[in-house]
Design an enzyme around this catalytic site. Structure first.
Site, PDB file in Angstrom:
ATOM      1  N   HIS A 164       0.897  -1.458  -0.130  1.00 14.92           N
ATOM      2  CA  HIS A 164      -0.224   0.066   0.069  1.00 14.92           C
ATOM      3  C   HIS A 164       1.131   1.146   0.274  1.00 14.92           C
ATOM      4  O   HIS A 164       1.932   1.278   0.310  1.00 14.92           O
ATOM      5  CB  HIS A 164      -0.469   0.038   1.331  1.00 14.92           C
ATOM      6  CG  HIS A 164      -2.549   0.851   0.815  1.00 14.92           C
ATOM      7  ND1 HIS A 164      -2.318   2.292   1.507  1.00 14.92           N
ATOM      8  CD2 HIS A 164      -3.706   0.827   0.429  1.00 14.92           C
ATOM      9  CE1 HIS A 164      -2.767   2.775   0.616  1.00 14.92           C
ATOM     10  NE2 HIS A 164      -3.789   1.850   1.129  1.00 14.92           N
ATOM     11  N   ASP A 188      -7.863  -5.433  -0.491  1.00  7.07           N
ATOM     12  CA  ASP A 188      -8.220  -6.301  -1.206  1.00  7.07           C
ATOM     13  C   ASP A 188      -8.107  -7.370  -1.042  1.00  7.07           C
ATOM     14  O   ASP A 188      -8.323  -8.830  -1.176  1.00  7.07           O
ATOM     15  CB  ASP A 188      -7.852  -5.871  -2.733  1.00  7.07           C
ATOM     16  CG  ASP A 188      -8.305  -4.571  -2.920  1.00  7.07           C
ATOM     17  OD1 ASP A 188      -7.416  -3.493  -3.052  1.00  7.07           O
ATOM     18  OD2 ASP A 188      -9.828  -4.241  -2.932  1.00  7.07           O
TER      19      ASP A 188
END
Ligand code: SDX
Length: 434
Positions: A311, A368
């Site tokens: 991320h 996700d």
């Protein structure tokens, strides 16, 4: 109280020896910012930050992320508390208006959203133009942008009431359009929304109900869906939110702006990762092949990336992933589903988090990584996963859009560049070109 001394940062150009004082601005919490708005005027130079790794694009009061500590706050409330104690309508109200609603405000907001869930009957005809096997995100890009062809009474972005109606319409109609997109892909008739169901229940009803018989929404699935909607609702200035803001800065109408956010979210590096995670787990297939794929993820010559990992901001566990991991177990247990991909995902997480490549780069599971397993257990095809992300993120997008429009100094976003192309040169007729 004495005026707080404005702190500054000095920038020195070592070539010219010239120094420049730049203001440093401080928010409520989080990193301060160096205000470079005057830099070009003073120095004739631009800043350079191609993927905005160190650039604050706006002031915002909506969401705060501390990537090092894995903290996510919406209007100051932690995502863990909101996921455990709130619901998507409450969180939507907080994102849109600044705080959790009292009972009266809550009931009014839910009523406003409920009574905007239907779409104009003409919208149905847009679906007929798509192939049944069109990717659902392609359909959503089209039908959401098309809403601006219907709601001429709420396109004036300078009218507060019209902005509010557009926001309500978008939050309310996204589940209806998403469900229609799913129904169209499987050749089943569209289901009209029901005003007696909650937002999450209504969405599941429109997706999985059929006109031929009554459909009872499983409360455990409705609760899990509501949690998924909360967890995906907003996330500071991510790529799709920044796209919505940039589109909004040109004074485009809110429906067009949200459609631009949907298009950006589709990418596998962003919201499309939830679909890519399931496809990756299917590709890995068995725990014995995890080492092979981890090696591929580390190989710079191999485009394979560990989807659902890493991320830009989180250099710790994405707090949303932790909540979704717990929800996974609850939903699969409730459904009596044993999805080998959950075991595979957990083994993959375990091995990756012991591998120096991932540990050194602080690559942790993100939002996700687990969401697709829950959605798959609920009966959604992988192609619908990013659509669900868009349904939820619409409230974040429209809240950020509203905040930007309501800023006193709305100006069009227009970045500059470092030009590295050809210098000035004369035109050469084709007869003289080599
Ligand atoms: C979302 O921004 C948001 O807030 C987004 C989001 C939201 O709610 O809006 O949180 C939603 O988009 C989550 C992210 C979903 N995407 C994925 O899961 C795709 C896989 N992840 C990567 O593509 C990547 O981690 C990104 C895109 C998420 C972040 O990319 P960055 O910040 O540009 O990081 P990077 O590519 O510079 O990586 C730094 C290093 C590199 O190695 P080195 O060059 O230092 O040797 O880490 C490596 C990368 O190669 N790396 C990975 C990796 N992610 C980063 N290596 C293998 N697998 C990965 N997943």
């Amino acid at each position: 109280m004495a005026e707080k001394k404005q702190s500054t940062m000095t920038l020195t150009d070592n070539d010219s020896g010239q120094s420049y004082e730049l203001p440093v601005l401080e928010g409520t919490i989080g990193p301060k910012v160096v205000d470079v708005r005057g830099l070009y005027g003073e120095t004739g130079m631009f800043t350079f930050d191609p993927s905005f790794t160190a650039t604050g694009s706006c002031k915002s009061r909506i969401t705060y992320i501390d990537g090092e500590k894995g903290i996510l706050l919406h209007r100051g409330y932690s995502i863990e508390e909101l996921a455990a104690k709130s619901n998507f309508m409450e969180v939507s109200h907080a994102l849109l208006y600044g705080d959790l609603p009292n009972k009266k405000e809550y009931d009014q907001f839910v009523e406003n959203i409920t009574y905007h869930t239907m779409v104009h009957e003409q919208v149905n005809y847009f679906y007929r133009g798509f192939r049944r096997d069109a990717h659902p995100m392609a359909v959503m890009c089209g039908v959401v942008a098309a809403l601006s062809a219907f709601y001429h009474d709420s396109l004036d972005i300078w009218d507060e009431r019209q902005r509010e109606i557009s926001a309500h319409r978008l939050i309310a109609k996204m589940p209806t359009l998403a469900a229609m997109t799913y129904k169209y892909s499987i050749g089943q008739p569209f289901m009209y929304p029901r005003n007696d169901l909650s937002y999450a229940e209504n969405f599941l009803y429109m997706c999985f109900g059929v006109p031929a018989e009554p459909y009872e929404v499983n409360p455990v699935l409705a609760d899990a869906m509501d949690k998924i909607l909360i967890l995906h609702a907003d996330h500071e200035q991510n790529a799709s939110t920044s796209t919505v803001r940039l589109a909004g800065s040109s004074q485009a109408n809110p429906f067009a702006c949200i459609a631009s956010g949907i298009a950006c979210l589709w990418g596998p590096a962003h919201g499309g990762a939830n679909q890519a995670v399931l496809e990756m787990l299917d590709q890995i297939g068995d725990k014995s092949r995890i080492p092979e794929f981890l090696e591929r993820a580390k190989d710079k010559d191999d485009p394979f990336r560990l989807m659902g990992f890493g991320h830009r901001v989180y250099k710790n566990f994405d707090p949303r992933a932790a909540v979704l991991k717990d929800s996974c177990h609850a939903v699969l247990k409730e459904l009596g589903v044993k999805d080998p991909r959950l075991e595979l995902a957990m083994e993959l997480e375990k091995i990756a988090l012991e591998d120096p490549y991932f540990v050194d780069r602080k690559l942790f599971p993100n939002v996700d990584f687990y969401s697709g397993i829950i959605l798959s257990a609920m009966g959604f095809p992988t192609s619908m996963f990013t659509v669900l992300f868009a349904v939820s993120r619409t409230v974040g997008w429209i809240s950020q859009w509203k905040e930007m429009i309501e800023e006193s100094s709305l100006r069009i976003g227009r970045p500059r560049q470092l030009y590295t192309g050809a210098g000035p040169r004369k035109y050469v007729p084709i007869s003289k070109r080599k």
